[in-house]
Design a protein around this motif. Structure first.
Motif, PDB file in Angstrom:
ATOM      1  N   PRO A 187      89.485  69.386  -5.625  1.00 45.30           N
ATOM      2  CA  PRO A 187      89.203  69.583  -7.049  1.00 45.30           C
ATOM      3  C   PRO A 187      88.045  70.538  -7.314  1.00 45.30           C
ATOM      4  O   PRO A 187      87.090  70.609  -6.537  1.00 45.30           O
ATOM      5  N   THR A 196      87.116  70.686 -10.793  1.00 46.32           N
ATOM      6  CA  THR A 196      86.592  70.140 -12.044  1.00 46.32           C
ATOM      7  C   THR A 196      86.579  68.623 -11.947  1.00 46.32           C
ATOM      8  O   THR A 196      87.282  68.026 -11.104  1.00 46.32           O
ATOM      9  N   SER A 197      85.837  67.993 -12.830  1.00 46.85           N
ATOM     10  CA  SER A 197      85.781  66.533 -12.812  1.00 46.85           C
ATOM     11  C   SER A 197      87.116  65.920 -13.230  1.00 46.85           C
ATOM     12  O   SER A 197      87.493  64.850 -12.737  1.00 46.85           O
ATOM     13  N   SER A 198      87.855  66.575 -14.092  1.00 45.65           N
ATOM     14  CA  SER A 198      89.163  66.037 -14.482  1.00 45.65           C
ATOM     15  C   SER A 198      90.150  66.109 -13.321  1.00 45.65           C
ATOM     16  O   SER A 198      90.952  65.188 -13.127  1.00 45.65           O
ATOM     17  N   GLU A 199      90.097  67.167 -12.541  1.00 46.32           N
ATOM     18  CA  GLU A 199      90.947  67.261 -11.347  1.00 46.32           C
ATOM     19  C   GLU A 199      90.558  66.179 -10.337  1.00 46.32           C
ATOM     20  O   GLU A 199      91.426  65.568  -9.708  1.00 46.32           O
ATOM     21  N   GLU A 200      89.267  65.937 -10.217  1.00 49.55           N
ATOM     22  CA  GLU A 200      88.804  64.903  -9.292  1.00 49.55           C
ATOM     23  C   GLU A 200      89.304  63.527  -9.728  1.00 49.55           C
ATOM     24  O   GLU A 200      89.751  62.723  -8.900  1.00 49.55           O
ATOM     25  N   ARG A 201      89.281  63.239 -11.018  1.00 54.28           N
ATOM     26  CA  ARG A 201      89.787  61.966 -11.531  1.00 54.28           C
ATOM     27  C   ARG A 201      91.275  61.796 -11.224  1.00 54.28           C
ATOM     28  O   ARG A 201      91.720  60.699 -10.883  1.00 54.28           O
ATOM     29  N   LEU A 202      92.045  62.871 -11.343  1.00 52.64           N
ATOM     30  CA  LEU A 202      93.477  62.789 -11.035  1.00 52.64           C
ATOM     31  C   LEU A 202      93.701  62.460  -9.562  1.00 52.64           C
ATOM     32  O   LEU A 202      94.564  61.649  -9.217  1.00 52.64           O
ATOM     33  N   LEU A 246      91.570  60.920  -7.514  1.00 51.75           N
ATOM     34  CA  LEU A 246      91.131  59.548  -7.271  1.00 51.75           C
ATOM     35  C   LEU A 246      92.140  58.539  -7.813  1.00 51.75           C
ATOM     36  O   LEU A 246      92.371  57.486  -7.206  1.00 51.75           O
ATOM     37  N   LYS A 247      92.764  58.854  -8.936  1.00 52.13           N
ATOM     38  CA  LYS A 247      93.783  57.974  -9.514  1.00 52.13           C
ATOM     39  C   LYS A 247      94.982  57.858  -8.563  1.00 52.13           C
ATOM     40  O   LYS A 247      95.520  56.777  -8.348  1.00 52.13           O
ATOM     41  N   ALA A 306      93.947  55.698  -5.661  1.00 53.28           N
ATOM     42  CA  ALA A 306      93.717  54.299  -6.025  1.00 53.28           C
ATOM     43  C   ALA A 306      94.994  53.470  -6.014  1.00 53.28           C
ATOM     44  O   ALA A 306      94.948  52.271  -5.745  1.00 53.28           O
ATOM     45  N   ALA A 327      90.370  59.947  -0.483  1.00 53.03           N
ATOM     46  CA  ALA A 327      89.247  59.974  -1.408  1.00 53.03           C
ATOM     47  C   ALA A 327      87.961  59.670  -0.682  1.00 53.03           C
ATOM     48  O   ALA A 327      87.081  59.001  -1.176  1.00 53.03           O
TER      49      ALA A 327
END
Length: 63
Positions: free
Chosen positions: A20, A22-28, A30-31, A34, A62
């Motif tokens: 990633p 960006t932080s939004s890419e990182e959230r995707l 991690l999701k 998870a 992750a």
């Protein structure tokens, strides 16, 4: 692919998601991890293969 990779939630995803920028890419990313049934095997693989061109990366499990 074989073994844990066949069960991985990310098996059909773009691998770039796990690098990633960006932080939004990182959230995707991690999701995806998870809810993955192969996260333990993936994290173990990551610990064993955590260097890409001599640089530590977080591409698997992750980590």
């Amino acid at each position: 692919m074989s073994g844990w990779r066949d069960k991985a939630a990310c098996r059909d995803m773009d691998p770039d998601l796990f690098f990633p920028t960006t932080s939004s890419e990182e959230r995707l990313a991690l999701k995806a991890c998870a809810q993955c049934p192969a996260i333990c095997e993936c994290a173990r693989y990551a610990a064993e293969h955590a260097l890409i061109n001599g640089t530590r990366c977080k591409a698997y499990g992750a980590a």
